[in-house]
Every structure is written in structure tokens, then in C-alpha cells.
Design an enzyme around this catalytic site. Sequence first.
Site, PDB file in Angstrom:
ATOM      1  N   GLU A 155       0.764  46.730 -27.643  1.00 37.62           N
ATOM      2  CA  GLU A 155      -0.546  46.600 -28.301  1.00 37.62           C
ATOM      3  C   GLU A 155      -0.439  46.494 -29.806  1.00 37.62           C
ATOM      4  O   GLU A 155       0.142  47.358 -30.476  1.00 37.62           O
ATOM      5  CB  GLU A 155      -1.435  47.796 -27.945  1.00 37.62           C
ATOM      6  CG  GLU A 155      -2.827  47.688 -28.552  1.00 37.62           C
ATOM      7  CD  GLU A 155      -3.776  48.782 -28.089  1.00 37.62           C
ATOM      8  OE1 GLU A 155      -4.941  48.761 -28.531  1.00 37.62           O
ATOM      9  OE2 GLU A 155      -3.360  49.648 -27.305  1.00 37.62           O
ATOM     10  N   LYS A 171      -7.723  47.565 -23.667  1.00 35.44           N
ATOM     11  CA  LYS A 171      -8.537  48.569 -22.984  1.00 35.44           C
ATOM     12  C   LYS A 171      -8.889  48.001 -21.614  1.00 35.44           C
ATOM     13  O   LYS A 171      -9.474  46.931 -21.510  1.00 35.44           O
ATOM     14  CB  LYS A 171      -9.791  48.905 -23.779  1.00 35.44           C
ATOM     15  CG  LYS A 171     -10.576  50.100 -23.244  1.00 35.44           C
ATOM     16  CD  LYS A 171      -9.721  51.341 -23.121  1.00 35.44           C
ATOM     17  CE  LYS A 171      -9.214  51.878 -24.433  1.00 35.44           C
ATOM     18  NZ  LYS A 171      -8.402  53.118 -24.235  1.00 35.44           N
TER      19      LYS A 171
END
Length: 363
Positions: A155, A171
Site C-alpha cells: 500500500e 480498504k
Amino acid sequence: MSDLTPLARLGGHLATDLRDVTSDPEALDSTGWWAVVADYEGGLRCARFGDVRAAPLPGPVPGRWRGPAPQDWVSSLDHAAYTEGVRRIRAAIATGDVYQVNLCRVLSAPLPDPSPRACDIDQLTARLAQGTPAAHAGTVRLPAHGIEIATASPELYLARDGSAVESGPIKGTGRSAADLGDKERAENVMITDLVRNDLGRVCVPGSITVPELCSAEPYRGLVHLVSTVRGELPKDAKRPWARLLEDTFPPGSITGAPKSSALRLIDALEAAPRGPYTGGIGWVDADRGVGELAVGIRTFWIEREHPHALLRFGAGAGIIWDSDPEAEWRETELKASRLLAVASGEYEEDKTAPRPGSVRKST
């Protein structure tokens, strides 16, 4: 640990010849090439290296990493505490205090042999790169400063190239794309909006765009929803890296929305400091005005200030109103199981994956 020399492997670079270590974020806007570790709790270490060259991640060397026994992992929150935390977050959502909170637990295990010959964190990076390759894989090894980190983070927290800034919040997680439904997309949209707001504090008004929203990206063993948020810094921005950290840290994807309320709930519910887990880990080339910081997920770190040196690792999940406590617990298991297996693999003869859901609650 004196025979483990300081180094950083980040962004395809191998950095050696340590020159400076500081906690001042303004160093990132000065000169030189810096490795950066920002703890979730706010601690910052910036290490400037004199010799930086392109280099691939290392290959595993037999005998240089002896991980914990699988049965030795303990969790800061056991099953009962974690699922109760999910219920408390849902109650806070029902009263309008928050919309989403990322609830995490930290897993720890003693290293059976903490000596440099059997406990080189750079060798754990090598094993993670084989077992769970990632865009932001790397090592930061500063033994004299208590920093020994191996990361396989997928990420992006912040990337900067001159005035252009980008973030890639993750997410929503499932075993396959079929597991990513309305609940996971709602999580992602809320956090993407939070990241837009965070970047909007430091970027030129009107420059924030979202070129990708809720793209499904496969990783080994699971699938994530990923969005991309971009903005432009003012051309005459002063202290750009320091401002970015001040206005966007901790990363939105591992806190919740609204961020201030989520941070208070995290403080109340989590039983252990997160440390570098969910912080920022990466590099900055101050001379060129470029750099990349990853969110410190899928990250291991060694803490030696204990009777036995401990290897730590964090796992968490984003909780919204639709969250089921048991499903959120299973998501943390899914995120942890493969990585714990890699970290314990050389010690565990049959190479079977440890079950993070069955580890003991730490005391």
C-alpha cells in the site's frame, strides 16, 4: 548486534554508509537520500545514507533467518477482546460518533536465536519477497537506533515527484474478487474521501483527483480494493515533506473516519502500541524532490529491549456498521496467516502455516 551494519533496501535501492539519523521531518526537505520510518504513535526516524545504488532484494541465505516457533505467537487482543472491540465500534457508529474504525492487534513471538548469524532482518525480507512479493517490499536496519524492519507492504501512503503527490489507499480484503461486495466498497469509498480531505490540506485547491476508485488488485492469497488519489503541491511550497506528514499522518486507511474520532476509539480499544505497523516506511531523495512512503502493513519488526528479543507483526480490519465481528476476526487471520508462516518457516520443520486465531493472549 554491532556486526549487522546499517542499511536500507527500499524502492529498488540499496543504501549503505550511514551518515545521519534525525527525528526532524524537515531533514527530508534538505539534501541527500533518506530512509524514513514513522511509527503510528508519531515517532519519526530519518536516516541519511552516503552510498545509494540500484539493487534487487536479496535472496535467502540458509541459516541467516531462524524465525519463531509457530505456537509461540501471542496476540495483544484475543478472539473475545477483538470481537468485543468490533461490537463497541458498531455501537459508536450507531450513535454517530464515527463511520469507520480500523481495529488492529499486534502479534509477538520470541526469537529462538537472536544472534546476527541467525537473526538478520534483511533475510526475513528475502523470504517475504519469495513468499509474498509486494510493491513496497524492503528493509530498514539501524541496530544502534532500535530499528530492524522487514516489510512486504502493498500500500502506497505517499509518493511525491516534485509538486505531484499521490496516495493509494487499500480498504476491502477478501480471498477472491467475489468476496468484495457492497460492504468492502463502502469501506474504500469512505477512506478515499478521507485521503482526499487530508491531501487537500496541503495541495492546491481544486487539484485533488481520484483517477481510480475501488479497483480490485490480486495479491498472493487475497484480493484488495485499491483507489488512487492525486494532488498538486503549490509550486513555492515550503517544507513539502514535513507539511505532508503533518497534514496526513497517520494514514487514513489504517485509522478511520472521521479520523479524530477514530483515533480516540483506537486508543481506547487496542491493547498494545502499533509501532511501525500502520505507520509510514520508505525513502526520500531530497536532492531530486522525489520519494515513496508505504503504509507499514504486512510488516515485521524486532524489539530487543526485552528478556528475549521479540519479533512483532500487526493485523487489522476496517469496521463499519455492516461489519460482523466473527468475519472481521477472520479477516485478520487471513491477512496474518501466510506471513506468519513465512516468518516461522525455517524454524518449523513441516512448513505448515501457524493459526493466528489460536495464539494465546499476551500478558
